[in-house]
Write an enzyme that holds these catalytic residues in place. Sequence first.
Site, PDB file in Angstrom:
ATOM      1  N   SER A  37      16.688  32.665  35.178  1.00 24.85           N
ATOM      2  CA  SER A  37      18.131  32.449  35.050  1.00 24.85           C
ATOM      3  C   SER A  37      18.699  31.977  36.379  1.00 24.85           C
ATOM      4  CB  SER A  37      18.774  33.779  34.672  1.00 24.85           C
ATOM      5  OG  SER A  37      20.167  33.726  34.815  1.00 24.85           O
ATOM      6  N   ILE A  80       7.144  44.700  23.873  1.00 18.54           N
ATOM      7  CA  ILE A  80       6.275  44.256  24.975  1.00 18.54           C
ATOM      8  C   ILE A  80       5.752  45.438  25.792  1.00 18.54           C
ATOM      9  CG2 ILE A  80       7.079  41.861  25.178  1.00 18.54           C
ATOM     10  CD1 ILE A  80       8.885  42.824  27.526  1.00 18.54           C
ATOM     11  N   ASN A 107      17.673  43.219  19.631  1.00 26.55           N
ATOM     12  CA  ASN A 107      18.911  42.431  19.723  1.00 26.55           C
ATOM     13  C   ASN A 107      18.850  41.207  18.817  1.00 26.55           C
ATOM     14  OD1 ASN A 107      21.530  42.148  20.812  1.00 26.55           O
ATOM     15  ND2 ASN A 107      20.815  40.541  22.191  1.00 26.55           N
ATOM     16  N   ASP A 142      32.163  37.906  39.467  1.00 22.70           N
ATOM     17  CA  ASP A 142      32.173  36.488  39.094  1.00 22.70           C
ATOM     18  C   ASP A 142      32.283  35.585  40.322  1.00 22.70           C
ATOM     19  OD1 ASP A 142      31.765  36.511  36.422  1.00 22.70           O
ATOM     20  OD2 ASP A 142      33.843  36.123  35.836  1.00 22.70           O
ATOM     21  N   LYS A 163      15.125  39.534  37.062  1.00 20.73           N
ATOM     22  CA  LYS A 163      14.629  38.144  37.038  1.00 20.73           C
ATOM     23  C   LYS A 163      13.963  37.795  38.377  1.00 20.73           C
ATOM     24  CE  LYS A 163      16.001  37.205  32.858  1.00 20.73           C
ATOM     25  NZ  LYS A 163      15.015  37.142  31.780  1.00 20.73           N
ATOM     26  N   TYR A 206      18.288  34.442  20.409  1.00 27.28           N
ATOM     27  CA  TYR A 206      19.052  33.179  20.447  1.00 27.28           C
ATOM     28  C   TYR A 206      18.213  32.009  20.991  1.00 27.28           C
ATOM     29  CZ  TYR A 206      22.779  30.046  22.217  1.00 27.28           C
ATOM     30  OH  TYR A 206      23.571  28.972  22.523  1.00 27.28           O
ATOM     31  N   ILE A 207      17.715  32.143  22.193  1.00 30.34           N
ATOM     32  CA  ILE A 207      17.013  31.003  22.806  1.00 30.34           C
ATOM     33  C   ILE A 207      15.594  30.888  22.246  1.00 30.34           C
ATOM     34  CG2 ILE A 207      16.325  29.918  24.990  1.00 30.34           C
ATOM     35  CD1 ILE A 207      18.539  31.638  26.347  1.00 30.34           C
ATOM     36  N   THR A 209      21.047  33.195  37.570  1.00 36.18           N
ATOM     37  CA  THR A 209      21.503  34.430  38.220  1.00 36.18           C
ATOM     38  C   THR A 209      20.662  34.743  39.463  1.00 36.18           C
ATOM     39  OG1 THR A 209      22.245  36.678  37.714  1.00 36.18           O
ATOM     40  CG2 THR A 209      20.089  36.074  36.885  1.00 36.18           C
ATOM     41  N   TYR A 250      20.345  43.370  36.243  1.00 40.88           N
ATOM     42  CA  TYR A 250      19.760  42.341  35.372  1.00 40.88           C
ATOM     43  C   TYR A 250      19.222  41.182  36.215  1.00 40.88           C
ATOM     44  CZ  TYR A 250      19.559  38.139  32.518  1.00 40.88           C
ATOM     45  OH  TYR A 250      19.139  36.957  31.948  1.00 40.88           O
ATOM     46  N   ARG A 257      31.387  26.437  35.112  1.00 37.61           N
ATOM     47  CA  ARG A 257      29.961  26.699  34.859  1.00 37.61           C
ATOM     48  C   ARG A 257      29.285  25.466  34.281  1.00 37.61           C
ATOM     49  NH1 ARG A 257      31.628  30.346  37.263  1.00 37.61           N
ATOM     50  NH2 ARG A 257      31.354  32.593  36.910  1.00 37.61           N
TER      51      ARG A 257
END
Length: 336
Positions: free
Chosen positions: A124, A59, A35, A294, A152, A11-12, A126, A148, A230
């Site tokens: 991120s 990778i 993906n 969350d 990062k 996507y990005i 995150t 996850y 957000r």
Amino acid sequence: MNVLVTGGMGYIGSHTCLALLEAGFTPVIYDNLSNSSVKVLEQLKAISNYDFNFIEGDIADTAMLESVFRDYNIPAVFHFASLKAVGESTEQPLRYYDNNVSGTLNLLTAMDNCGVKQIVFSSSATVYGDPQYLPIDEQHPISATNPYGWTKVMIEQILNDWCLANKNNLAISLRYFNPAGAHQSGLLGESPNGIPNNLIPYIAQTAVGKRDCVNVFGNDYNTEDGTGVRDYIHILDLAAGHVAAFSTHKEDNGSFVYNLGTGKGYSVLEIINAFSSSAKVKINYQFAPRRTGDIASNYADSSLAEKKLGWQAQLNIKSMTDDTWRWQSKYPNGLE
Ligand code: NAD
Ligand code: WQD
């Protein structure tokens, strides 16, 4: 100048390939398609009229990376390749640490072996864990609430140490807030496998009739309407942020970190309403319990990127929901 884009079919990465091409770089895409679809290449060509070089590879494969670095004479890497589902990472932590952290170690080893000294990394928001204050600037303490997120944090640390060990290395970690939207042509966008985890793809699939109803996770947060807030950032602004960061720092050494966000937060209900206006359909929703892990609100202080990179997000929520809808209504099942 050739640049390697790991995860460039995603996507990005795919949107950033277009921005890099436009800025005069020649992206070489490296992706294992775990993906993403190979059909992204046709979409990139339809938009840009350019045939992107694509190598199907992992990778984890140091030898293949080294041959690509040599064959294409690559001086810099844009590193998007990663697994990214937060919930899945709690169920399969070793797979996440292996793919993301070991994968990045392999990539850096291959770079070292071939004299490639520059990397731009997809980090991120995150990495801020539970926010201690808002808006979040780059000085905010680093933490994580799931495997996850820890990948990062760990990779940022590895990049710091990689730069400390060799004064010619450059690493730029870009901490994205909530990427959203699609290419304005409607030819490229996000098509998650299975049930979307993220809000905007879930709303988009509901609007197009693939899902019955959006579950709004929590309506008792300490926010204006009780739902989570957000900082959604348009994918084209995010892509432009990569070009700005690399263009600014390509003669520099050391490690740099930037937030990429808009600085403005929107609630779940505001996003549902914006999407409803774009798609001109009523979107069914129901309140559901809070989702584990969350937080109530999250939005960026992106003034460092504005000051140092001359970059600022330009596109608003309406662009994000209009463009997502254009893509979703054209390709209700993604590219497959
Ligand atoms: P994506 O899944 O669409 O793209 C990732 C790409 O990497 C995919 O094409 C996948 O096939 C590829 N890939 C995964 N593991 C690989 C491996 N071992 N070898 C080669 N290719 C591999 O995800 P995205 O949303 O485009 O995310 C890109 C990057 O941005 C990721 O690092 C992600 O963690 C980060 N990020 C994403 C978000 C978000 O909400 N989308 C937010 C913050 C950070
Ligand atoms: C946004 C808001 C939900 C789905 C995640 C990752 C983060 C980063 C970006 C990669 C929240 C609510 C959601 C739904 C809902 N990814 N929601 N119903 O959680 O901010 O961030 O993606 O680095 O690491 O955690 O994004 O889109 O999942 O949720 O009500 O079906 O929408 O509770 O308030 P999040 P999101």
